[in-house]
Design an enzyme around this catalytic site. Structure first.
Site, PDB file in Angstrom:
ATOM      1  N   GLY A  15       3.516  -6.127   1.141  1.00  0.00           N
ATOM      2  CA  GLY A  15       4.265  -7.394   1.070  1.00  0.00           C
ATOM      3  C   GLY A  15       5.781  -7.194   0.393  1.00  0.00           C
TER       4      GLY A  15
ATOM      5  N   GLN B 175      12.730 -10.537  -4.246  1.00  0.00           N
ATOM      6  CA  GLN B 175      12.752  -9.069  -4.350  1.00  0.00           C
ATOM      7  C   GLN B 175      14.111  -8.499  -3.639  1.00  0.00           C
ATOM      8  OE1 GLN B 175       8.541  -8.270  -3.471  1.00  0.00           O
ATOM      9  NE2 GLN B 175       8.644  -6.649  -4.979  1.00  0.00           N
TER      10      GLN B 175
ATOM     11  N   CYS C 104       4.168  -2.039  -7.191  1.00  0.00           N
ATOM     12  CA  CYS C 104       5.236  -3.095  -6.713  1.00  0.00           C
ATOM     13  C   CYS C 104       6.423  -2.474  -6.454  1.00  0.00           C
ATOM     14  CB  CYS C 104       5.263  -4.264  -7.896  1.00  0.00           C
ATOM     15  SG  CYS C 104       6.552  -5.489  -7.631  1.00  0.00           S
ATOM     16  N   LEU C 105       6.939  -2.724  -5.404  1.00  0.00           N
ATOM     17  CA  LEU C 105       8.086  -2.511  -4.944  1.00  0.00           C
ATOM     18  C   LEU C 105       9.291  -2.418  -6.028  1.00  0.00           C
ATOM     19  CD1 LEU C 105       8.012  -3.174  -1.185  1.00  0.00           C
ATOM     20  CD2 LEU C 105       7.523  -0.877  -2.378  1.00  0.00           C
TER      21      LEU C 105
ATOM     22  N   HIS D 169      -0.356 -11.735  -5.162  1.00  0.00           N
ATOM     23  CA  HIS D 169       0.848 -10.816  -5.800  1.00  0.00           C
ATOM     24  C   HIS D 169       2.285 -11.613  -5.383  1.00  0.00           C
ATOM     25  CE1 HIS D 169       2.496  -6.810  -6.942  1.00  0.00           C
ATOM     26  NE2 HIS D 169       3.435  -7.358  -6.173  1.00  0.00           N
ATOM     27  N   GLU D 170       2.405 -11.965  -4.106  1.00  0.00           N
ATOM     28  CA  GLU D 170       3.655 -12.237  -3.781  1.00  0.00           C
ATOM     29  C   GLU D 170       3.837 -13.696  -4.140  1.00  0.00           C
ATOM     30  OE1 GLU D 170       5.532 -10.055  -2.636  1.00  0.00           O
ATOM     31  OE2 GLU D 170       4.158  -8.694  -2.073  1.00  0.00           O
TER      32      GLU D 170
ATOM     33  N   HIS E 122       5.134 -13.443  -7.488  1.00  0.00           N
ATOM     34  CA  HIS E 122       6.674 -13.212  -7.543  1.00  0.00           C
ATOM     35  C   HIS E 122       7.285 -14.249  -7.437  1.00  0.00           C
ATOM     36  CE1 HIS E 122       7.559  -8.536  -7.401  1.00  0.00           C
ATOM     37  NE2 HIS E 122       6.671  -8.512  -6.629  1.00  0.00           N
TER      38      HIS E 122
HETATM   39 ZN    ZN Z   1       5.282  -6.823  -6.123  1.00  0.00          ZN
END
Ligand code: ZN
Length: 164
Positions: free
Chosen positions: A52, A57, A100-101, A142-143, A146
């Site tokens: 995701g 991000q 998480c990226l 999660h997204e 964000h």
């Molecule tokens: Zn994340």
């Protein structure tokens, strides 16, 4: 690491990630720009081996995320959701380890609803309603976190680090 991804390594970037994003305004973009935006987000997510990715991000402050998780048939389904909102969540919660990226090398167990129903818009601005469970429900939550300026590390008690 994929250079286009904003991480919490620098304070100003963390501040950006913790800022709530604004609504995606379809009239401000041409269909081609929207297609290119989705293609770019998909490429970056794949390059980073993520499931995701939210627009903030990659430094964009409006509400859209992409997600792609494996399905039971051995394939995968790709989603691009604009202005997503959680409509309903199951009362059943489950704990799964997340990463998480934007927080490379950190992992932690996060309790979230097992199932969610989300509402948003597709690339053409048409209403999209998706019911999800398992990993997909996890990724959606999660997204959407964000896009509201929340990071998974705020929802976990223990964060452990792995060397990159
Ligand atoms: Zn994340």
């Amino acid at each position: 690491m994929v250079p286009e991804i904003v991480t919490i390594a620098h304070k100003k970037d963390e501040k950006f990630l913790r800022k709530k994003t604004v609504a995606f305004y379809f009239k401000k973009f041409t269909p081609k720009e929207i297609r290119e935006l989705i293609a770019r987000m998909k490429r970056i997510m794949h390059e980073a081996n993520g499931v995701g990715l939210s627009a903030n991000q990659i430094g964009l402050e409006f509400k859209v995320f992409v997600a792609e998780v494996p399905d039971a048939q051995g394939g995968s389904k790709f989603y691009a959701v604009f202005n997503p909102e959680i409509e309903r969540t199951s009362t059943e919660k489950i704990v799964i380890e997340e990463g998480c990226l934007s927080i490379p090398g950190s992992f932690g167990e996060v309790e979230r609803a097992e199932r969610v129903a989300i509402k948003g818009y597709d690339k053409n601005g048409k209403v999209l309603k998706i019911k999800a469970w398992g990993l997909l429900a996890r990724v959606f939550q999660h997204e959407i976190d964000h896009l509201n300026g929340h990071l998974f590390i705020d929802r976990t008690k223990i964060v452990h680090r792995e060397e990159q």
